[in-house]
Design a protein around this motif. Structure first.
Motif, PDB file in Angstrom:
ATOM      1  N   HIS A   1       0.818  -1.221   0.000  1.00  0.00           N
ATOM      2  CA  HIS A   1       0.000   0.000   0.000  1.00  0.00           C
ATOM      3  C   HIS A   1       0.853   1.273   0.000  1.00  0.00           C
ATOM      4  O   HIS A   1       0.553   2.236  -0.721  1.00  0.00           O
ATOM      5  CB  HIS A   1      -0.907  -0.039   1.235  1.00  0.00           C
TER       6      HIS A   1
ATOM      7  N   HIS B   1       1.308   4.636  -2.438  1.00  0.00           N
ATOM      8  CA  HIS B   1       1.295   6.072  -2.128  1.00  0.00           C
ATOM      9  C   HIS B   1       2.536   6.769  -2.701  1.00  0.00           C
ATOM     10  O   HIS B   1       2.429   7.852  -3.285  1.00  0.00           O
ATOM     11  CB  HIS B   1       1.230   6.292  -0.616  1.00  0.00           C
TER      12      HIS B   1
ATOM     13  N   SER C   1      -0.192   9.471   6.290  1.00  0.00           N
ATOM     14  CA  SER C   1      -1.538   8.925   6.109  1.00  0.00           C
ATOM     15  C   SER C   1      -2.167   8.677   7.469  1.00  0.00           C
ATOM     16  O   SER C   1      -1.652   9.120   8.496  1.00  0.00           O
ATOM     17  CB  SER C   1      -1.452   7.636   5.287  1.00  0.00           C
TER      18      SER C   1
ATOM     19  N   ASP D   1      -6.650   7.021  -0.285  1.00  0.00           N
ATOM     20  CA  ASP D   1      -6.570   5.671  -0.835  1.00  0.00           C
ATOM     21  C   ASP D   1      -7.345   5.528  -2.143  1.00  0.00           C
ATOM     22  O   ASP D   1      -8.473   6.005  -2.256  1.00  0.00           O
ATOM     23  CB  ASP D   1      -7.088   4.668   0.202  1.00  0.00           C
TER      24      ASP D   1
HETATM   25 ZN    ZN Z   1      -3.325   4.976   2.414  1.00  0.00          ZN
END
Ligand code: ZN
Ligand code: KG4
Length: 338
Positions: free
Chosen positions: A111, A115, A136, A300
């Motif tokens: 993940h 980003h 985040s 996201d």
């Molecule tokens: Zn995120």
């Protein structure tokens, strides 16, 4: 080559299709914010159930918007971690099952690498090497990025992530979850200087962060002061200033330490307007090029996952076995370069 990207690490269901010749063909996001706002934060079990309800309709919508049939998709990339285990399991199960039945590779994606690479979806993408500030709801990290999969963590939060601090203070100010962007909105009505909060851990050379002391300090100010709208705006303003200044000082220290001339800010909090403005100012003053994504690629989304899937399609192992392995905790430093 077209990659379908699936993101389900927390409370956004994201699906996108990326074409290596034509770029992004579709990008659909369903936010569960309303569902969780009733509880003041993400309820993991509800999050996974909601992903189950939304994931297939979103995949169909992404295909429709891109005007594609399933047999025109060449691979499926999904977020394998870090994140909430139940939410991750929905994405991996759907991703790997579809890939198996469509006879195409399935690619696990980190993940936070998503980003970092989200800035590559913009018109003037950064070139390596660069410093990345990842901010985040779950992470606050300064990363020296020398290539795809070549990540050195220079500093990170020893307690709350910066987005988490935003959300907790927003909740104390009576704003609904996720409060980061709402807090930023009311901060605009705040009178500068009415409150001043500390800039934690900015004294020395240390590149780590800590936001829990600042959070307590702000929580005390909220309890002690008159709870009218103007006071709440003044506190929100002072909190945002303290966080933004802290991030700025840390980035400047990391840039001096590494000698890097490019800074990428990524993750949900990088959508913050005050932060962007101050970072761009700092960039102008010190001849540092600043990169950030449009707001929908800061929070996201499936686009960043599809993009990383495309980067990793030739290097990723276990593309077509049937195992279901997610990594709720997974460090960027464990990734392999390509
Ligand atoms: Zn995120
Ligand atoms: O990257 P992200 O969508 O999810 C995680 O990977 O955690 O980040 C979500 C975080 C939340 O804490 C949210 O409040 C924060 O990003 N956020 C903001 C803003 N927009 C989103 N924080 C401050 N200002 C904003 N404008």
């Amino acid at each position: 080559m077209r990659i379908l990207g699936i993101e389900t690490s927390c409370d956004e269901t994201g699906v996108a299709i990326y074409d290596n010749s034509y770029g992004l063909l579709s990008n659909e996001v369903y936010s569960q914010a309303k569902l969780h706002s009733y509880y003041g934060g993400v309820v993991p079990e509800l999050a996974s159930r909601e992903h189950i309800c939304k994931i297939i309709p979103l995949i169909l919508l992404a295909l429709e918007r891109a005007n594609l049939k399933p047999n025109q998709i060449n691979a499926i990339a999904y977020t394998a971690g870090p994140g909430l285990i139940g939410s991750l399991l929905v994405g991996i199960t759907v991703g790997r099952t579809l890939a198996f039945s469509w006879k195409i590779p399935a690619i696990p994606v980190h993940h936070m690498e998503g980003h970092i690479m989200s800035s590559m979806l913009e018109e003037n993408p950064p070139i390596f090497p660069f410093l990345a500030l990842l901010i985040s709801g779950g992470h606050t990290q300064l990363v020296n990025v020398t290539g795809i999969g070549l990540y050195k963590i220079l500093g990170e939060s020893i307690d709350d992530a910066v987005g988490e601090a935003f959300d907790k203070i927003a909740r104390l100010l009576g704003l609904s979850y996720p409060g980061g962007s709402m807090l930023s909105k009311i901060a605009k009505d705040g009178i500068p200087g009415k409150f001043v909060f500390p800039r934690p851990m900015t004294g020395g050379n240390n590149l780590n962060f800590s936001f829990s002391g600042l959070k307590t300090c702000v929580a005390n100010a909220i309890t002690k002061n008159n709870n009218n709208y103007q006071t709440r705006c003044d506190i929100a303003h002072a909190f945002e200033e303290a966080v933004v200044d802290t991030l700025l000082i840390k980035c400047k220290n990391a840039l001096d330490y590494t000698g890097l001339k490019r800074l990428v800010i990524a993750g949900g909090v990088s959508a913050n307007c005050t932060l962007r403005k101050k970072m761009l100012n700092m960039g102008e003053n010190y001849n540092i090029k600043i990169f950030h994504s449009r707001p929908e690629f800061c929070t996201d989304n499936g686009a960043m996952i599809a993009y990383v899937g495309m980067l990793r399609i030739n290097s990723s192992s276990n593309q077509d076995d049937l195992s279901i392995n997610v990594r709720p905790r997974w460090s960027l430093t464990e990734l392999s370069p390509i």
